[in-house]
Design an enzyme around this catalytic site. Structure first.
Site, PDB file in Angstrom:
ATOM      1  N   ARG A 203     -35.608  71.795  74.041  1.00 59.40           N
ATOM      2  CA  ARG A 203     -36.186  72.971  74.699  1.00 59.40           C
ATOM      3  C   ARG A 203     -37.697  72.851  74.837  1.00 59.40           C
ATOM      4  NH1 ARG A 203     -32.444  77.627  71.958  1.00 59.40           N
ATOM      5  NH2 ARG A 203     -30.757  77.419  73.434  1.00 59.40           N
TER       6      ARG A 203
ATOM      7  N   GLU B  52     -27.720  67.391  77.368  1.00 58.67           N
ATOM      8  CA  GLU B  52     -26.507  68.107  77.802  1.00 58.67           C
ATOM      9  C   GLU B  52     -25.270  67.233  77.637  1.00 58.67           C
ATOM     10  OE1 GLU B  52     -25.962  71.143  78.454  1.00 58.67           O
ATOM     11  OE2 GLU B  52     -28.032  71.779  78.355  1.00 58.67           O
TER      12      GLU B  52
ATOM     13  N   LEU C 246     -21.209  59.095  67.928  1.00 60.55           N
ATOM     14  CA  LEU C 246     -21.158  60.412  68.573  1.00 60.55           C
ATOM     15  C   LEU C 246     -19.807  60.650  69.233  1.00 60.55           C
ATOM     16  CD1 LEU C 246     -24.600  60.688  70.346  1.00 60.55           C
ATOM     17  CD2 LEU C 246     -23.698  62.248  68.659  1.00 60.55           C
ATOM     18  N   GLY C 247     -19.023  59.579  69.367  1.00 59.52           N
ATOM     19  CA  GLY C 247     -17.708  59.720  69.976  1.00 59.52           C
ATOM     20  C   GLY C 247     -17.773  60.019  71.455  1.00 59.52           C
TER      21      GLY C 247
ATOM     22  N   TYR D 273     -21.126  72.147  85.522  1.00 58.98           N
ATOM     23  CA  TYR D 273     -21.857  72.647  84.354  1.00 58.98           C
ATOM     24  C   TYR D 273     -23.151  71.854  84.154  1.00 58.98           C
ATOM     25  CZ  TYR D 273     -23.755  73.175  79.845  1.00 58.98           C
ATOM     26  OH  TYR D 273     -24.680  73.358  78.864  1.00 58.98           O
TER      27      TYR D 273
ATOM     28  N   ASP E 189     -20.031  77.301  80.505  1.00 56.79           N
ATOM     29  CA  ASP E 189     -19.411  76.467  79.475  1.00 56.79           C
ATOM     30  C   ASP E 189     -18.574  77.409  78.593  1.00 56.79           C
ATOM     31  OD1 ASP E 189     -21.227  77.877  77.938  1.00 56.79           O
ATOM     32  OD2 ASP E 189     -22.074  76.113  76.948  1.00 56.79           O
TER      33      ASP E 189
ATOM     34  N   CYS F 115     -22.172  86.084  70.013  1.00 56.79           N
ATOM     35  CA  CYS F 115     -20.843  86.345  70.573  1.00 56.79           C
ATOM     36  C   CYS F 115     -19.946  85.145  70.260  1.00 56.79           C
ATOM     37  CB  CYS F 115     -20.955  86.572  72.080  1.00 56.79           C
ATOM     38  SG  CYS F 115     -19.488  87.328  72.785  1.00 56.79           S
TER      39      CYS F 115
ATOM     40  N   CYS G 231     -21.214  92.027  67.062  1.00 55.73           N
ATOM     41  CA  CYS G 231     -21.546  93.018  68.087  1.00 55.73           C
ATOM     42  C   CYS G 231     -22.668  93.948  67.618  1.00 55.73           C
ATOM     43  CB  CYS G 231     -20.307  93.817  68.471  1.00 55.73           C
ATOM     44  SG  CYS G 231     -18.981  92.771  69.110  1.00 55.73           S
TER      45      CYS G 231
HETATM   46 FE1  SF4 Z   1     -20.027  89.626  72.566  1.00 56.04          FE
HETATM   47 FE2  SF4 Z   1     -19.907  91.788  71.002  1.00 56.04          FE
HETATM   48 FE3  SF4 Z   1     -22.098  91.239  72.419  1.00 56.04          FE
HETATM   49 FE4  SF4 Z   1     -19.894  92.039  73.637  1.00 56.04          FE
HETATM   50  S1  SF4 Z   1     -21.121  93.206  72.179  1.00 56.04           S
HETATM   51  S2  SF4 Z   1     -21.219  90.384  74.275  1.00 56.04           S
HETATM   52  S3  SF4 Z   1     -18.343  91.054  72.387  1.00 56.04           S
HETATM   53  S4  SF4 Z   1     -21.225  90.022  70.715  1.00 56.04           S
END
Ligand code: SF4
Length: 371
Positions: A40, A52, A95-96, A135, A153, A211, A218
């Site tokens: 980055r 990548e 790294l395969g 991608y 991805d 996520c 969340c």
């Molecule tokens: Fe993912 Fe939960 Fe964020 Fe929705 S709220 S994008 S399910 S981490």
């Protein structure tokens, strides 16, 4: 009804205010929370492309180590194009991703010959490079040059599926199509306000850090207020897992022939599975025919198995392989057949591009340094 499921998998663009808030919240989170990863810190398209290619197959922590070493060895597309194939495979060893290493070099040759050594900025030209799919092209063009190119991805698929309640099977055609529609919708608008490179990386980063597949956080998510799956309490259920495929069992006999302190290795054929890699002479005993090329060829008749040394397990794409590793003697003289042979000192075996299985066997058998 059949049509209901189809509708659940169509991406319906959010209204402008929600779209703006999604962009704002996600990129603000990314600016504050992104990991400081070495790739980055560059805008060099070649270096980003290499990262990548590695990241598609390998964990971030491992790539952190390999990426700078690969770039030190092959600092430009031209250097990679001109390198001996064996040295490229060897750099990828562990790294395969031998097939990817080969494709990288094939693409580098096109870049050197047709694009003046620069990774093309044009999407169509990037997609015409060997091994470069939508991608990778999207990632390199957006991250290196802020070209508004979409990408999806596994992380992005998961974020979009949950955010918009796209209730499909992971990696399935309908879900991927809906996610690509979402990706294009966001990256192609407002590219001036939200740089495409930051946007795409923010999506991937959210999928990697927040996520996550099994236990999405969340409570810590910048998009929680707008997220359909979270609102419905179904975050961890979307997308649905792919049906499991039962792996095929394969049994191999692997012969360790030692003479004057050297091991005998065979090179696999130039096409097909693990093309061109080196392995101990190997015979499949299961008779599945799935590895028809795993034959010791010219050696087969002359090999005299002796004691068992160890048994070893290995997995490659839907195959569970069990290897019975045996010491063996060569009955007659070892003659060169259709497959190249070589004798190698155990300490130097890792300098060859070995199969994953051969690498494991070598690691088990190699004497510990200084006893
Ligand atoms: Fe993912 Fe939960 Fe964020 Fe929705 S709220 S994008 S399910 S981490």
């Amino acid at each position: 009804m059949g049509t209901e499921r189809k509708d659940a998998l169509r991406f319906e663009p959010p209204d402008e205010a929600s779209a703006r808030e999604i962009r704002r919240a996600l990129t603000a989170w990314f600016a504050a929370e992104k990991r400081d990863l070495p790739w980055r810190r560059t805008r060099d398209a070649y270096a980003i492309w290499v990262s990548e290619a590695m990241l598609q197959q390998t964990r971030v922590e491992v790539v952190k180590d390999y990426w700078p070493r690969f770039l030190e060895r092959f600092p430009t597309a031209e250097a990679l194009a001109e390198a001996a194939e064996e040295s490229v495979l060897e750099a990828g060893s562990g790294l395969g991703y031998y097939r990817r290493a080969r494709a990288l070099q094939a693409a580098a040759r096109v870049i050197a010959a047709e694009h003046g050594g620069e990774f093309p900025r044009d999407l169509t030209a990037a997609l015409s490079l060997p091994g470069v799919g939508p991608y990778t092209a999207g990632a390199v063009l957006s991250i290196a040059h802020d070209v508004p190119t979409a990408l999806v991805d596994g992380n992005v698929e998961r974020v979009f599926a949950r955010l918009f309640g796209l209730d499909g099977v992971r990696g399935s055609g309908p879900l991927m199509r809906a996610c690509w529609d979402a990706a294009r919708f966001f990256v192609e608008r407002d590219a001036d306000a939200v740089p495409p490179g930051a946007w795409n990386q923010a999506l991937m980063e959210l999928g990697a850090l927040v996520c996550t597949p099994k236990s999405p956080r969340c409570g810590a998510c910048a998009l929680a207020a707008l997220c359909v799956a979270h609102g419905e309490g179904r975050a961890a259920e979307i997308p649905s897992p792919r049906p499991r495929r039962v792996p095929t069992e394969v049994a191999l006999e692997i012969y360790v022939v030692e003479r004057d302190g050297l091991w005998l290795l065979e090179q696999r054929p130039p096409g097909g599975l693990m093309a061109g890699l080196w392995e101990f002479p190997t015979v499949e005993t299961t008779g599945t025919g799935l590895f028809p090329e795993l034959l010791a060829g010219p050696l087969e008749s002359g090999l005299e198995p002796e004691q068992d040394l160890l048994s070893i397990a290995h997995g490659i794409t839907h195959h569970r392989i069990r290897g019975r590793v045996r010491a063996a003697r060569l009955g007659g003289e070892c003659s060169e057949g259709p497959r190249p042979l070589t004798w190698v000192a155990p300490a130097s075996a890792s300098e060859l591009a070995l199969t994953g299985m051969a690498r494991k066997v070598a690691e088990h058998l190699r004497p510990e340094p200084n006893g």
